[in-house]
Structures are given as C-alpha cells and as structure tokens.
Write a protein that holds these residues in place. Structure first.
Motif, PDB file in Angstrom:
ATOM      1  N   ALA A   1       0.718  -1.070  -0.003  1.00  0.00           N
ATOM      2  CA  ALA A   1      -0.070  -0.016   0.024  1.00  0.00           C
ATOM      3  C   ALA A   1       0.707   1.163   0.050  1.00  0.00           C
ATOM      4  O   ALA A   1       1.874   1.248  -1.023  1.00  0.00           O
ATOM      5  CB  ALA A   1      -1.028   0.139   1.317  1.00  0.00           C
ATOM      6  N   ASP A   2       0.776   2.034   0.911  1.00  0.00           N
ATOM      7  CA  ASP A   2       1.706   3.317   1.116  1.00  0.00           C
ATOM      8  C   ASP A   2       2.619   3.137   2.171  1.00  0.00           C
ATOM      9  O   ASP A   2       3.355   4.112   2.366  1.00  0.00           O
ATOM     10  CB  ASP A   2       0.878   4.741   0.875  1.00  0.00           C
ATOM     11  N   THR A   3       2.993   2.019   2.758  1.00  0.00           N
ATOM     12  CA  THR A   3       3.732   1.883   3.945  1.00  0.00           C
ATOM     13  C   THR A   3       5.040   1.173   3.637  1.00  0.00           C
ATOM     14  O   THR A   3       5.000  -0.020   2.917  1.00  0.00           O
ATOM     15  CB  THR A   3       2.959   0.871   5.101  1.00  0.00           C
ATOM     16  N   PRO A   4       5.887   1.683   3.756  1.00  0.00           N
ATOM     17  CA  PRO A   4       7.509   1.092   3.604  1.00  0.00           C
ATOM     18  C   PRO A   4       7.574  -0.232   4.716  1.00  0.00           C
ATOM     19  O   PRO A   4       7.268  -0.040   5.801  1.00  0.00           O
ATOM     20  CB  PRO A   4       8.333   2.250   3.963  1.00  0.00           C
ATOM     21  N   VAL A   5       7.888  -1.076   3.946  1.00  0.00           N
ATOM     22  CA  VAL A   5       8.036  -2.314   4.743  1.00  0.00           C
ATOM     23  C   VAL A   5       9.608  -2.938   4.450  1.00  0.00           C
ATOM     24  O   VAL A   5       9.847  -3.795   5.049  1.00  0.00           O
ATOM     25  CB  VAL A   5       7.202  -3.687   4.221  1.00  0.00           C
ATOM     26  N   GLY A   6      10.414  -2.348   3.632  1.00  0.00           N
ATOM     27  CA  GLY A   6      11.624  -2.858   3.213  1.00  0.00           C
ATOM     28  C   GLY A   6      12.565  -1.812   2.273  1.00  0.00           C
ATOM     29  O   GLY A   6      11.929  -0.879   1.937  1.00  0.00           O
ATOM     30  N   ARG A   7      13.878  -2.082   2.369  1.00  0.00           N
ATOM     31  CA  ARG A   7      14.542  -1.354   1.246  1.00  0.00           C
ATOM     32  C   ARG A   7      15.367  -2.475   0.812  1.00  0.00           C
ATOM     33  O   ARG A   7      15.866  -3.418   1.347  1.00  0.00           O
ATOM     34  CB  ARG A   7      15.263  -0.218   1.839  1.00  0.00           C
ATOM     35  N   ILE A   8      15.745  -2.369  -0.712  1.00  0.00           N
ATOM     36  CA  ILE A   8      16.387  -3.220  -1.258  1.00  0.00           C
ATOM     37  C   ILE A   8      17.816  -2.674  -1.352  1.00  0.00           C
ATOM     38  O   ILE A   8      17.798  -1.592  -2.366  1.00  0.00           O
ATOM     39  CB  ILE A   8      15.840  -3.587  -2.615  1.00  0.00           C
ATOM     40  N   SER A   9      18.871  -3.273  -1.127  1.00  0.00           N
ATOM     41  CA  SER A   9      20.284  -2.979  -1.393  1.00  0.00           C
ATOM     42  C   SER A   9      20.780  -3.357  -2.505  1.00  0.00           C
ATOM     43  O   SER A   9      20.281  -4.290  -3.157  1.00  0.00           O
ATOM     44  CB  SER A   9      21.067  -3.310  -0.458  1.00  0.00           C
ATOM     45  N   TYR A  10      21.699  -2.888  -3.226  1.00  0.00           N
ATOM     46  CA  TYR A  10      22.273  -3.174  -4.464  1.00  0.00           C
ATOM     47  C   TYR A  10      22.360  -4.609  -4.563  1.00  0.00           C
ATOM     48  O   TYR A  10      22.413  -5.152  -5.766  1.00  0.00           O
ATOM     49  CB  TYR A  10      23.797  -2.658  -4.743  1.00  0.00           C
ATOM     50  N   ASN A  11      22.759  -5.409  -3.719  1.00  0.00           N
ATOM     51  CA  ASN A  11      23.026  -6.832  -3.819  1.00  0.00           C
ATOM     52  C   ASN A  11      21.607  -7.785  -3.957  1.00  0.00           C
ATOM     53  O   ASN A  11      21.772  -8.897  -3.696  1.00  0.00           O
ATOM     54  CB  ASN A  11      23.824  -7.475  -2.434  1.00  0.00           C
ATOM     55  N   GLY A  12      20.448  -6.946  -3.818  1.00  0.00           N
ATOM     56  CA  GLY A  12      19.250  -7.564  -3.745  1.00  0.00           C
ATOM     57  C   GLY A  12      18.756  -8.081  -2.725  1.00  0.00           C
ATOM     58  O   GLY A  12      17.461  -8.577  -2.244  1.00  0.00           O
ATOM     59  N   ARG A  13      19.351  -7.888  -1.369  1.00  0.00           N
ATOM     60  CA  ARG A  13      19.034  -8.010   0.213  1.00  0.00           C
ATOM     61  C   ARG A  13      17.738  -7.159   0.530  1.00  0.00           C
ATOM     62  O   ARG A  13      18.057  -6.012  -0.079  1.00  0.00           O
ATOM     63  CB  ARG A  13      20.119  -8.306   1.061  1.00  0.00           C
ATOM     64  N   ILE A  14      16.909  -7.397   1.090  1.00  0.00           N
ATOM     65  CA  ILE A  14      15.689  -6.464   1.609  1.00  0.00           C
ATOM     66  C   ILE A  14      16.123  -6.508   3.114  1.00  0.00           C
ATOM     67  O   ILE A  14      16.004  -7.415   3.688  1.00  0.00           O
ATOM     68  CB  ILE A  14      14.570  -7.102   1.244  1.00  0.00           C
ATOM     69  N   TRP A  15      16.057  -5.296   3.700  1.00  0.00           N
ATOM     70  CA  TRP A  15      16.255  -4.952   4.838  1.00  0.00           C
ATOM     71  C   TRP A  15      15.221  -4.017   5.424  1.00  0.00           C
ATOM     72  O   TRP A  15      14.530  -3.571   4.912  1.00  0.00           O
ATOM     73  CB  TRP A  15      17.481  -3.937   4.810  1.00  0.00           C
ATOM     74  N   LEU A  16      15.081  -4.042   6.669  1.00  0.00           N
ATOM     75  CA  LEU A  16      14.038  -3.025   7.132  1.00  0.00           C
ATOM     76  C   LEU A  16      14.066  -1.539   6.858  1.00  0.00           C
ATOM     77  O   LEU A  16      15.152  -1.335   6.517  1.00  0.00           O
ATOM     78  CB  LEU A  16      14.184  -2.819   8.582  1.00  0.00           C
ATOM     79  N   PRO A  17      12.868  -0.838   6.847  1.00  0.00           N
ATOM     80  CA  PRO A  17      13.328   0.476   6.229  1.00  0.00           C
ATOM     81  C   PRO A  17      14.125   1.344   7.053  1.00  0.00           C
ATOM     82  O   PRO A  17      14.248   0.942   8.321  1.00  0.00           O
ATOM     83  CB  PRO A  17      11.884   1.223   6.130  1.00  0.00           C
ATOM     84  N   GLY A  18      14.897   2.340   6.647  1.00  0.00           N
ATOM     85  CA  GLY A  18      15.896   3.004   7.564  1.00  0.00           C
ATOM     86  C   GLY A  18      17.322   2.571   7.260  1.00  0.00           C
ATOM     87  O   GLY A  18      17.629   1.752   6.397  1.00  0.00           O
ATOM     88  N   ASP A  19      17.894   3.315   8.159  1.00  0.00           N
ATOM     89  CA  ASP A  19      19.569   3.130   7.836  1.00  0.00           C
ATOM     90  C   ASP A  19      19.913   1.608   8.581  1.00  0.00           C
ATOM     91  O   ASP A  19      19.527   1.173   9.485  1.00  0.00           O
ATOM     92  CB  ASP A  19      20.421   4.130   8.784  1.00  0.00           C
TER      93      ASP A  19
END
Length: 170
Positions: free
Chosen positions: A135-153
């Motif tokens: 929806a409009d909620t961030p659930v993760g971020r995808i780094s260059y290597n394709g791994r998905i992390w929690l949103p944020g730093d």
C-alpha cells in the motif's frame, strides 16, 4: 461423502469472532499490510511444518501447521472479499528515477530489482537502492546486492528480511 458448508464463517471460523469485525473496520492500507505479512508468515509456517514432519518432529510440525492455518484465516479476514482488479502483487518497488514495479513476494521484489540492475549495468555508486512498499507503507529497502532490509539506515549486526545468499532467501 459429506459436503462441506459454503458459509464463510464455517470455512473461516475467525469470521465468527467479534474481533474480526474490528479487523475489517481498520483502514485499507493497514489491513493490506497486515494481510501480506500474515500470508508471508503462513507460508513460512507451512515450510517449517513440512521440514519438521520430514524430520519426524510430529508435534512441532502440528504446531507450525496450526500457525499457518490461523495466520491464513486472519489474513483472509483482513483482505475481505477480493475486489475485481485487486492486485495479487501487493509489493511495490519504488526507486528514484525509475518506474515502479509490482511484486508478489519478497523474492520476486529482489529478483525484479536485480534484473533491472543487471540490465542497466550500473555499479553500486550509480544504481540507487529501492524502497519496498505495501500500500503506501514502507516495509523494506532493497540494497544493491538484492537483499531486503528493514526500512531506515543499516546498522552493524542487522539481519536482512530477505537474503539472496541462502537457498530459501531467509
């Protein structure tokens, strides 16, 4: 053979609970996010149940099978009746400078991000990370290597939500 009832509350007993009406009254974005996470939990629980069964850990297998069933029941309460045209790909990949992509799972989101990265041939300094939304909620971020992390730093010791290094991705 006995025919199974087609009544919704028989097929999904969670619908008969008072809390089910409260779940259905939640904002659409919240319901969508919770449903996606519960369906993911159900899939992982089914996988653990099968693994436990194959290892002859019957009681653990039964536990995970039960978790999978109830997570699925609650997810279906949250989703309600699927509206025509509702996407079966709830994840959106938002990346600065590029068109959004839709994905059905963590793995597909990672794969789509990596396919675009490989097609463009940009290095890590030129190819931006992506934000993964439900929806409009961030659930993760995808780094260059394709791994998905929690949103944020990223912080040292943080484990990815989805890891491309392992066969199951977890």
């Amino acid at each position: 053979m006995t025919r199974r009832s087609s009544r919704a509350e028989v097929r999904n007993p969670v619908l008969g609970l008072p809390a089910a009406r409260l779940l259905q009254a939640m904002p659409t974005d919240t319901r969508t996010l919770l449903a996606v996470l519960l369906l993911d939990l159900a899939a992982e629980a089914r996988h653990r149940s099968r693994s436990s069964w194959e290892s002859r850990k019957v009681f653990v297998a039964a536990y995970w099978a039960t978790v999978a069933v109830y997570a699925g029941h609650v997810a279906r309460v949250l989703r309600g009746t699927r509206q025509r045209g509702t996407s079966r790909k709830p994840f959106r990949i938002a990346q600065k400078g590029y068109a959004e992509l839709a994905a059905a799972s963590w793995k597909e989101a990672s794969d789509l991000y990596c396919e675009r990265r490989d097609r463009l041939g940009l290095g890590a300094s030129m190819y931006p990370e992506a934000l993964l939304l439900v929806a409009d909620t961030p659930v993760g971020r995808i780094s260059y290597n394709g791994r998905i992390w929690l949103p944020g730093d990223w912080e040292p010791g943080t484990e990815p939500l989805y890891d491309t290094r392992s066969p199951a991705g977890h």
